[in-house]
Scaffold this motif. Structure first.
Motif, mmCIF file in Angstrom:
data_model
loop_
_atom_site.group_PDB
_atom_site.id
_atom_site.type_symbol
_atom_site.label_atom_id
_atom_site.label_comp_id
_atom_site.label_asym_id
_atom_site.label_seq_id
_atom_site.Cartn_x
_atom_site.Cartn_y
_atom_site.Cartn_z
ATOM 1 N N VAL A 192 14.961 -12.074 -9.837
ATOM 2 C CA VAL A 192 14.538 -11.582 -8.194
ATOM 3 C C VAL A 192 14.005 -9.872 -8.612
ATOM 4 N N GLN A 193 12.356 -10.259 -8.421
ATOM 5 C CA GLN A 193 12.305 -8.598 -8.724
ATOM 6 C C GLN A 193 13.008 -7.209 -7.562
ATOM 7 N N VAL A 194 13.286 -6.397 -8.573
ATOM 8 C CA VAL A 194 13.926 -5.136 -7.705
ATOM 9 C C VAL A 194 13.689 -3.714 -8.761
ATOM 10 N N ARG A 195 13.943 -2.460 -7.989
ATOM 11 C CA ARG A 195 13.289 -1.957 -8.637
ATOM 12 C C ARG A 195 14.724 -0.713 -9.496
ATOM 13 N N GLU A 231 0.763 -1.610 0.178
ATOM 14 C CA GLU A 231 0.070 0.016 0.321
ATOM 15 C C GLU A 231 1.299 1.208 0.026
ATOM 16 N N LEU A 232 2.108 1.263 -0.353
ATOM 17 C CA LEU A 232 2.960 1.797 -0.478
ATOM 18 C C LEU A 232 3.301 2.116 -1.435
ATOM 19 N N PHE A 233 4.255 3.497 -2.091
ATOM 20 C CA PHE A 233 5.067 3.597 -3.412
ATOM 21 C C PHE A 233 5.934 4.050 -3.234
ATOM 22 N N ASN A 234 6.937 3.100 -4.940
ATOM 23 C CA ASN A 234 7.761 3.138 -4.612
ATOM 24 C C ASN A 234 8.512 4.585 -5.904
ATOM 25 N N PHE A 235 9.903 5.372 -5.875
ATOM 26 C CA PHE A 235 10.128 5.428 -7.142
ATOM 27 C C PHE A 235 9.968 4.813 -8.283
ATOM 28 N N TYR A 236 10.578 4.096 -8.242
ATOM 29 C CA TYR A 236 11.368 3.466 -9.585
ATOM 30 C C TYR A 236 10.298 1.957 -9.846
ATOM 31 N N PRO A 237 9.405 1.948 -11.214
ATOM 32 C CA PRO A 237 8.851 0.553 -10.870
ATOM 33 C C PRO A 237 9.638 -1.135 -11.102
ATOM 34 N N PRO A 238 8.960 -1.326 -10.877
ATOM 35 C CA PRO A 238 9.941 -3.033 -11.017
ATOM 36 C C PRO A 238 10.230 -3.929 -12.118
ATOM 37 N N THR A 239 11.390 -4.678 -12.223
ATOM 38 C CA THR A 239 11.820 -4.991 -13.291
ATOM 39 C C THR A 239 12.403 -6.661 -12.513
ATOM 40 N N THR A 240 13.098 -8.139 -13.308
ATOM 41 C CA THR A 240 13.601 -8.185 -12.706
ATOM 42 C C THR A 240 15.202 -8.959 -12.891
ATOM 43 N N TYR A 241 15.942 -8.531 -11.627
ATOM 44 C CA TYR A 241 17.616 -9.431 -12.249
ATOM 45 C C TYR A 241 17.884 -10.977 -11.244
ATOM 46 N N ARG A 242 18.220 -11.461 -12.393
ATOM 47 C CA ARG A 242 18.340 -12.311 -11.539
ATOM 48 C C ARG A 242 17.307 -13.317 -10.794
ATOM 49 N N ALA A 267 20.259 1.479 -7.137
ATOM 50 C CA ALA A 267 19.094 1.858 -7.082
ATOM 51 C C ALA A 267 18.214 0.868 -7.130
ATOM 52 N N ASN A 268 17.723 -0.147 -6.007
ATOM 53 C CA ASN A 268 16.766 -1.248 -5.578
ATOM 54 C C ASN A 268 16.617 -0.778 -4.617
ATOM 55 N N ILE A 269 16.156 0.708 -4.243
ATOM 56 C CA ILE A 269 15.246 1.320 -3.682
ATOM 57 C C ILE A 269 14.674 0.731 -2.371
ATOM 58 N N PRO A 270 14.102 1.131 -0.777
ATOM 59 C CA PRO A 270 12.241 0.578 -0.774
ATOM 60 C C PRO A 270 11.289 2.017 -0.986
ATOM 61 N N PRO A 271 9.898 1.460 -0.462
ATOM 62 C CA PRO A 271 9.821 2.882 -0.706
ATOM 63 C C PRO A 271 9.734 3.832 0.196
ATOM 64 N N SER A 323 26.848 -3.500 -3.615
ATOM 65 C CA SER A 323 26.215 -5.051 -3.896
ATOM 66 C C SER A 323 25.530 -5.183 -5.250
ATOM 67 N N LYS A 324 25.111 -6.181 -5.124
ATOM 68 C CA LYS A 324 24.413 -6.880 -6.235
ATOM 69 C C LYS A 324 22.652 -6.041 -6.445
ATOM 70 N N PRO A 325 21.243 -5.908 -7.221
ATOM 71 C CA PRO A 325 19.977 -5.506 -6.985
ATOM 72 C C PRO A 325 20.065 -6.914 -6.491
ATOM 73 N N HIS A 326 20.567 -8.304 -6.723
ATOM 74 C CA HIS A 326 19.500 -9.418 -5.917
ATOM 75 C C HIS A 326 19.830 -9.849 -4.743
ATOM 76 N N ASN A 327 20.400 -8.077 -3.770
ATOM 77 C CA ASN A 327 21.079 -9.105 -2.626
ATOM 78 C C ASN A 327 20.109 -8.758 -1.899
ATOM 79 N N GLY A 328 19.374 -7.382 -2.062
ATOM 80 C CA GLY A 328 18.215 -7.288 -1.271
ATOM 81 C C GLY A 328 17.815 -5.430 -1.250
ATOM 82 N N THR A 329 16.632 -5.231 -1.572
ATOM 83 C CA THR A 329 16.063 -3.408 -0.666
ATOM 84 C C THR A 329 17.758 -2.645 -0.335
ATOM 85 N N ARG A 330 17.810 -1.248 -0.233
ATOM 86 C CA ARG A 330 18.266 -0.929 0.132
ATOM 87 C C ARG A 330 18.366 0.285 0.423
#
Length: 429
Positions: A130-133, A117-128, A148-152, A231-238
């Motif tokens: 894993v869904q990332v932003r 129910e929150l909003f993210n600046f970037y749209p989703p995509t897939t990296y290896r 760029a794999n940022i949280p809401p 760190s690579k995008p698929h390692n997690g939101t940061r």
């Protein structure tokens, strides 16, 4: 002699007042420009958005964009920001019936940017797998993709929900706007600058444990969050640079949403008001917006909150007006610091709106300043190949505190909308 005196009196007083809707040609043509350029979803943008471009002025070898090459950058944040200004124009002039359909289209196109129910600046995509932003089109070197794999964030969430609230107000009236989801209010209240180590940018300004709202709606101490900046995008939101931050304009956007929805008693509201009032008293309008390299966007944002009933910011009214009057140039316009860019059009649109909302219509110097500012702004307009009036997009916001100058976003639709709003407010002043 008496006739000469009367003539001089008429001439002098006419320069202090407006004779009817003298900017309606600019306003109507500018709205047609915005309507014409709203996206349909077939051009790389989501439906209901407007073109926005990010430009990097870093050396191309760094890998954050190519030097001085604008990239298309579809975001819910820009779309909501434009739609919100349009809604505020509509509330001033409900006869402008082209506006509600544009806002409906914007809200309908939000789906790619939700994070629950929150909003993210970037749209989703897939990296290896894993869904990332990350950005859709801006070039990022591999080492920066994870960055760029940022949280809401509180900024995108607040302006997007403000658009939804405005649309409900337009469609169903003042009393029918839906409550904000509890998860949104909870996210705001949990992401606050309380009992924590300050971000280096905030610490440098002496802003520690302000109680204000943080930018990122994420636990900066989450042990699962990658700490390696590359760190690579698929390692997690940061959270960028591993540390959440306090931005005055982000706080103004959250306050605006909470004021709109009458959620003014929750944790953080009063603290955020105190923080912004403190910054206004210090005239710290330029540096306290980490992501906003202009000294006029915070006065503009605070003025809108006050105008909508945010009485907690009333102590800043006189300081904002005095600041804007002092910074006005002889040609009637305003300009930003050369430390970033002058951006005379965007600066004037923001400053003029704030002055017209907070100034005293009975004060001759205020009226003269508004009149001169409106004439300057109208004169800075251009026409596209269809003959529609517009104002070229100037810097709205920047990437991070270390890139307030070199990585910036522009939106001609946003600059045009703010110019239209400023002229409309000036007509009513």
């Amino acid at each position: 002699m008496k006739a000469v005196f009367i003539l001089l009196f008429v001439v002098s007083t006419s320069s202090l007042c407006f004779a009817g809707p003298q900017y309606r040609g600019h306003i109507s043509s500018g709205l047609r420009f915005i309507e014409h350029h709203q996206t349909t979803g077939k051009d790389g943008y989501d439906p209901g958005q407007w073109r926005a471009r990010v430009t990097s002025y870093l050396p191309s070898a760094v890998g954050v964009g190519k030097f001085n090459q604008p990239y298309e950058e579809p975001t819910a944040f820009i779309a909501a920001s434009v739609a919100n200004v349009l809604a505020e124009i509509y509330f001033l002039a409900p006869e402008l019936e082209s506006i509600p359909p544009m806002i409906r289209k914007t809200v309908a196109g939000f789906s790619n940017f939700y994070w629950n129910e929150l909003f993210n600046f970037y749209p989703p995509t897939t990296y290896r797998g894993v869904q990332v932003r990350q950005p859709r089109y801006m070039y990022l070197a591999p080492r920066f993709k994870g960055f760029a794999n940022i949280p809401p964030d509180a900024d995108t969430t607040s302006v997007s929900y403000a658009t939804i609230q405005y649309l409900n107000k337009i469609e169903y009236g003042e009393q029918s706007a839906p409550d904000l989801p509890a998860s949104v209010l909870r996210a705001f209240s949990q992401a606050r600058d309380v009992d924590r180590k300050a971000h280096v940018y905030n610490a440098g300004q002496g802003q520690k444990n302000t109680g204000a709202f943080l930018t990122w709606l994420w636990n900066e101490d989450d042990p699962k969050m990658p700490r390696n900046l590359f760190s690579k995008p698929h390692n997690g939101t940061r959270v960028p640079f591993n540390r959440n931050d306090v931005d005055c304009v982000v706080n103004a956007n959250v306050l605006k949403l909470l004021t709109l929805t009458k959620n003014t008693d929750g944790p953080g509201y009063k603290a955020a008001c105190r923080h912004l009032n403190r910054m206004a008293l210090q005239k710290d309008f330029f540096f306290c917006g980490m992501y906003y390299p202009s000294r006029y966007v915070l006065p503009y944002s605070m003025a809108e909150i006050i105008d909508q009933g945010g009485s907690c910011l009333e102590p800043s009214r006189d300081a904002i007006v005095a600041f804007i009057l002092k910074k006005q140039k002889r040609n009637g316009g305003w300009k930003n610091k050369y430390l970033t860019r002058p951006d005379r059009i965007q600066s004037t649109a923001w400053a003029l709106s704030a002055l017209a909302q907070l100034g005293d219509p009975e004060n001759p110097s205020h009226r003269r300043a508004v009149h001169d500012g409106a004439n300057y702004l109208a004169g800075m307009s251009a026409r596209d190949r269809h003959g529609f009036i517009y104002w070229p997009g100037e810097v709205y916001f920047a990437a991070t505190f270390v890139a307030r100058y070199p990585v910036v976003w522009r939106s001609t639709a946003y600059t045009t909308a703010t110019a239209i709003k400023a002229l409309l407010l000036a007509e009513r002043f």
